[in-house]
Design a protein around this motif. Structure first.
Motif, PDB file in Angstrom:
ATOM      1  N   TYR A 173      41.571  41.141  39.614  1.00 49.72           N
ATOM      2  CA  TYR A 173      42.083  40.887  38.263  1.00 49.72           C
ATOM      3  C   TYR A 173      42.643  42.127  37.589  1.00 49.72           C
ATOM      4  CZ  TYR A 173      38.981  36.987  39.247  1.00 49.72           C
ATOM      5  OH  TYR A 173      38.363  35.924  39.844  1.00 49.72           O
ATOM      6  N   ARG A 174      42.689  43.261  38.304  1.00 47.62           N
ATOM      7  CA  ARG A 174      43.080  44.530  37.682  1.00 47.62           C
ATOM      8  C   ARG A 174      44.486  44.519  37.105  1.00 47.62           C
ATOM      9  NH1 ARG A 174      40.211  49.303  39.323  1.00 47.62           N
ATOM     10  NH2 ARG A 174      41.553  50.370  37.866  1.00 47.62           N
ATOM     11  N   GLY A 175      45.390  43.696  37.615  1.00 44.66           N
ATOM     12  CA  GLY A 175      46.759  43.673  37.122  1.00 44.66           C
ATOM     13  C   GLY A 175      46.950  42.849  35.859  1.00 44.66           C
ATOM     14  N   GLN A 176      45.921  42.107  35.438  1.00 43.81           N
ATOM     15  CA  GLN A 176      46.039  41.240  34.264  1.00 43.81           C
ATOM     16  C   GLN A 176      45.791  42.017  32.980  1.00 43.81           C
ATOM     17  OE1 GLN A 176      43.595  37.761  34.624  1.00 43.81           O
ATOM     18  NE2 GLN A 176      44.329  37.288  36.671  1.00 43.81           N
ATOM     19  N   ALA A 177      46.577  41.708  31.958  1.00 39.98           N
ATOM     20  CA  ALA A 177      46.375  42.346  30.657  1.00 39.98           C
ATOM     21  C   ALA A 177      45.151  41.772  29.954  1.00 39.98           C
ATOM     22  CB  ALA A 177      47.613  42.162  29.787  1.00 39.98           C
ATOM     23  N   GLU A 178      44.884  40.476  30.146  1.00 36.52           N
ATOM     24  CA  GLU A 178      43.727  39.826  29.532  1.00 36.52           C
ATOM     25  C   GLU A 178      43.027  38.956  30.557  1.00 36.52           C
ATOM     26  OE1 GLU A 178      45.126  37.576  26.220  1.00 36.52           O
ATOM     27  OE2 GLU A 178      45.259  39.323  24.925  1.00 36.52           O
ATOM     28  N   LEU A 179      41.706  39.014  30.577  1.00 35.22           N
ATOM     29  CA  LEU A 179      40.900  38.213  31.482  1.00 35.22           C
ATOM     30  C   LEU A 179      39.800  37.552  30.665  1.00 35.22           C
ATOM     31  CD1 LEU A 179      40.133  37.357  34.380  1.00 35.22           C
ATOM     32  CD2 LEU A 179      38.711  39.412  34.480  1.00 35.22           C
TER      33      LEU A 179
END
Length: 159
Positions: free
Chosen positions: A119-125
């Motif tokens: 999930y490191r590439g997501q701005a929001e999780l």
């Protein structure tokens, strides 16, 4: 006026580095706490529904490699009938950790470390903790629909 740093020999520099490393080891790791917010007004969120319902949630920007999480949950007892259930943790809408709440009316604990690298590439999780009732009474209890499953996070640390 220019300042001059006194020359240090190799052994002095090594001693200074060893002292700094020892200080870092004594202080321990730096960890960020992830705040989780209840979706109800109680200190421990309860759910008496037979479908999964979000009890705790948060939105984060995954900057670290993992999330260490601990949960507390408890079943219910209505007129001598114990209530059991199930719980699950979702990251971005996908179930990444799950378990059962035993129908024995005792507090239970669970710990794990979740991998955040996918999930490191997501701005929001979005992080969600859900529960549901799977057994027990069908009437009475906290909300009238049978026994309730109590669920609360003990900690959530970004490592």
């Amino acid at each position: 006026m220019a300042q001059r740093v006194p020359a240090m020999d190799l052994l002095s520099r090594l001693a200074a580095l060893e002292e700094q490393v020892a200080t870092l080891r004594r202080t321990g790791w730096e960890r960020d706490e992830l705040p989780l917010w209840p979706t109800s007004y109680t200190a421990m969120a309860f759910n008496d529904g037979t479908v999964f319902s979000t009890q705790w949630e948060s939105v984060m920007s995954p900057r670290t490699a993992s999330l260490s999480m601990g949960l507390t949950f408890v079943g219910d007892q209505v007129s001598g009938t114990n209530t059991g259930g199930a719980w699950q943790v979702l990251l971005g809408g996908a179930v990444v950790w799950s378990g059962t709440v035993l129908p024995n009316f005792t507090v239970q604990y669970a710990n794990t470390v979740l991998d955040l690298l996918p999930y490191r590439g997501q701005a929001e999780l979005r992080v969600e903790i859900q529960s549901r009732r799977t057994s027990g009474a069908s009437t009475g209890g906290k909300y009238g629909n049978g026994g309730s499953i109590g669920l609360a996070p003990r900690f959530a640390r970004l490592l």
